[in-house]
Design an enzyme around this catalytic site. Structure first.
Site, PDB file in Angstrom:
ATOM      1  N   LYS A  11       6.609 -63.412  28.943  1.00  0.00           N
ATOM      2  CA  LYS A  11       5.736 -64.020  29.944  1.00  0.00           C
ATOM      3  C   LYS A  11       5.499 -65.503  29.671  1.00  0.00           C
ATOM      4  O   LYS A  11       5.719 -65.981  28.548  1.00  0.00           O
ATOM      5  CB  LYS A  11       4.389 -63.282  29.959  1.00  0.00           C
ATOM      6  N   PHE A  59      -8.131 -58.329  38.457  1.00  0.00           N
ATOM      7  CA  PHE A  59      -7.325 -59.272  37.686  1.00  0.00           C
ATOM      8  C   PHE A  59      -6.056 -59.731  38.410  1.00  0.00           C
ATOM      9  O   PHE A  59      -5.270 -60.498  37.856  1.00  0.00           O
ATOM     10  CB  PHE A  59      -6.967 -58.667  36.316  1.00  0.00           C
ATOM     11  N   ARG A  87       7.787 -49.499  25.252  1.00  0.00           N
ATOM     12  CA  ARG A  87       6.316 -49.601  25.358  1.00  0.00           C
ATOM     13  C   ARG A  87       5.659 -49.422  23.987  1.00  0.00           C
ATOM     14  O   ARG A  87       4.642 -50.028  23.698  1.00  0.00           O
ATOM     15  CB  ARG A  87       5.777 -48.631  26.404  1.00  0.00           C
ATOM     16  N   THR A  93      -1.824 -52.938  26.198  1.00  0.00           N
ATOM     17  CA  THR A  93      -1.996 -54.107  27.084  1.00  0.00           C
ATOM     18  C   THR A  93      -2.865 -55.172  26.420  1.00  0.00           C
ATOM     19  O   THR A  93      -2.550 -56.358  26.482  1.00  0.00           O
ATOM     20  CB  THR A  93      -2.674 -53.652  28.409  1.00  0.00           C
ATOM     21  N   ARG A 104       2.861 -57.379  21.084  1.00  0.00           N
ATOM     22  CA  ARG A 104       1.597 -57.929  21.597  1.00  0.00           C
ATOM     23  C   ARG A 104       0.620 -58.231  20.473  1.00  0.00           C
ATOM     24  O   ARG A 104      -0.084 -59.244  20.510  1.00  0.00           O
ATOM     25  CB  ARG A 104       0.998 -56.989  22.647  1.00  0.00           C
ATOM     26  N   ASN A 114      -0.497 -61.700  27.694  1.00  0.00           N
ATOM     27  CA  ASN A 114      -0.153 -60.743  26.635  1.00  0.00           C
ATOM     28  C   ASN A 114       1.330 -60.716  26.271  1.00  0.00           C
ATOM     29  O   ASN A 114       1.851 -59.700  25.841  1.00  0.00           O
ATOM     30  CB  ASN A 114      -0.700 -59.350  26.955  1.00  0.00           C
ATOM     31  N   HIS A 117       6.133 -58.044  29.105  1.00  0.00           N
ATOM     32  CA  HIS A 117       6.031 -56.913  30.040  1.00  0.00           C
ATOM     33  C   HIS A 117       7.122 -55.905  29.711  1.00  0.00           C
ATOM     34  O   HIS A 117       8.221 -56.288  29.331  1.00  0.00           O
ATOM     35  CB  HIS A 117       6.225 -57.413  31.478  1.00  0.00           C
TER      36      HIS A 117
HETATM   37  N1  LIG Z   1      -8.234 -55.305  32.797  1.00  0.00           N
HETATM   38  C1  LIG Z   1      -7.335 -56.302  32.814  1.00  0.00           C
HETATM   39  N2  LIG Z   1      -7.734 -57.589  32.669  1.00  0.00           N
HETATM   40  C2  LIG Z   1      -6.841 -58.598  32.694  1.00  0.00           C
HETATM   41  N3  LIG Z   1      -5.513 -58.441  32.840  1.00  0.00           N
HETATM   42  C3  LIG Z   1      -5.063 -57.182  32.967  1.00  0.00           C
HETATM   43  C4  LIG Z   1      -5.943 -56.051  32.953  1.00  0.00           C
HETATM   44  N4  LIG Z   1      -5.208 -54.930  33.098  1.00  0.00           N
HETATM   45  C5  LIG Z   1      -3.936 -55.340  33.216  1.00  0.00           C
HETATM   46  N5  LIG Z   1      -3.839 -56.691  33.133  1.00  0.00           N
HETATM   47  C6  LIG Z   1      -2.634 -57.497  33.211  1.00  0.00           C
HETATM   48  O1  LIG Z   1      -1.757 -56.912  34.177  1.00  0.00           O
HETATM   49  C7  LIG Z   1      -0.536 -56.526  33.559  1.00  0.00           C
HETATM   50  C8  LIG Z   1      -0.074 -55.247  34.184  1.00  0.00           C
HETATM   51  O2  LIG Z   1      -1.021 -54.241  33.939  1.00  0.00           O
HETATM   52  P1  LIG Z   1      -0.568 -52.789  33.461  1.00  0.00           P
HETATM   53  O3  LIG Z   1      -1.738 -51.906  33.580  1.00  0.00           O
HETATM   54  O4  LIG Z   1       0.698 -52.447  34.171  1.00  0.00           O
HETATM   55  O5  LIG Z   1      -0.325 -53.065  31.913  1.00  0.00           O
HETATM   56  P2  LIG Z   1       0.917 -52.861  31.017  1.00  0.00           P
HETATM   57  O6  LIG Z   1       1.738 -51.757  31.568  1.00  0.00           O
HETATM   58  O7  LIG Z   1       0.454 -52.788  29.605  1.00  0.00           O
HETATM   59  O8  LIG Z   1       1.606 -54.259  31.170  1.00  0.00           O
HETATM   60  P3  LIG Z   1       2.992 -54.650  31.837  1.00  0.00           P
HETATM   61  O9  LIG Z   1       3.078 -53.928  33.165  1.00  0.00           O
HETATM   62  O10 LIG Z   1       2.887 -56.158  31.978  1.00  0.00           O
HETATM   63  O11 LIG Z   1       3.995 -54.206  30.828  1.00  0.00           O
HETATM   64  C9  LIG Z   1      -0.871 -56.425  32.072  1.00  0.00           C
HETATM   65  O12 LIG Z   1       0.236 -56.652  31.240  1.00  0.00           O
HETATM   66  C10 LIG Z   1      -1.885 -57.510  31.907  1.00  0.00           C
HETATM   67  O13 LIG Z   1      -1.231 -58.783  31.756  1.00  0.00           O
END
Ligand SMILES: Nc1ncnc2c1ncn2[C@@H]1O[C@H](COP(=O)(O)OP(=O)(O)OP(=O)(O)O)[C@@H](O)[C@H]1O
Length: 139
Positions: A11, A59, A87, A93, A104, A114, A117
């Site tokens: 990212k 968010f 993962r 996350t 991460r 973070n 992805h």
């Molecule tokens: N509560 C939150 N506050 C801020 N940012 C968030 C929050 N939840 C998710 N995000 C952001 O949105 C992205 C996508 O959320 P998701 O729930 O799909 O998390 P993830 O599966 O761990 O991450 P990714 O899809 O990026 O691999 C996260 O990587 C993070 O950058």
């Protein structure tokens, strides 16, 4: 049977902090093979399309502003059970909750910033690989 491919994005933020090399090294050390690799930058509307499942969440604006703020690196990675194994490698996350040694935990700054992805299902992996890579870029 679980698929053998997943889509990774280094990212903005991690790219700005010169972490492309260290993150790709971790990915290789964990046994993933890089099948396609691209340095690019998302437009805001493309970031919104990529994260459409999160539309309406508090968010969403910050996330899509961030993801379109500066260049990223997208990669198709191959390993058995790729989605789940990747993962595990990237960790939770929120970097404060991510396990020791995960990408991460090592490199992320915050829950939105973070570092990386990873696709969350085989179905999404296929969709996300198609989003970033054309047929001639995959062989
Ligand atoms: N509560 C939150 N506050 C801020 N940012 C968030 C929050 N939840 C998710 N995000 C952001 O949105 C992205 C996508 O959320 P998701 O729930 O799909 O998390 P993830 O599966 O761990 O991450 P990714 O899809 O990026 O691999 C996260 O990587 C993070 O950058």
């Amino acid at each position: 049977m679980a698929g053998n491919k997943t889509l990774a994005i280094i990212k903005p933020g991690a790219v700005e902090r010169n972490l492309i090399g260290p993150i790709l090294a971790k990915i290789n050390e964990a046994g993933f093979v890089i099948k396609a690799l691209k340095y690019t930058k998302l437009k805001k509307e493309q970031a919104c399309e990529f994260y459409a499942v999160h539309e309406g969440k508090p968010f969403f604006e910050d996330l899509t502003d961030f993801m379109s703020s500066s260049p990223i690196v997208a990669a198709i990675l191959e390993k058995e059970n790729a989605v789940n194994n990747f993962r595990k490698l990237i960790g939770a996350t929120d970097p404060l909750e991510a396990e020791e040694g995960t990408i991460r935990r090592l490199f992320a700054e915050s829950k939105t910033h973070n570092a990386i992805h990873g696709s969350d299902s085989d179905e999404n992996a296929i969709h996300e690989c198609d989003f970033f890579f054309s047929r001639v870029e995959r062989f």
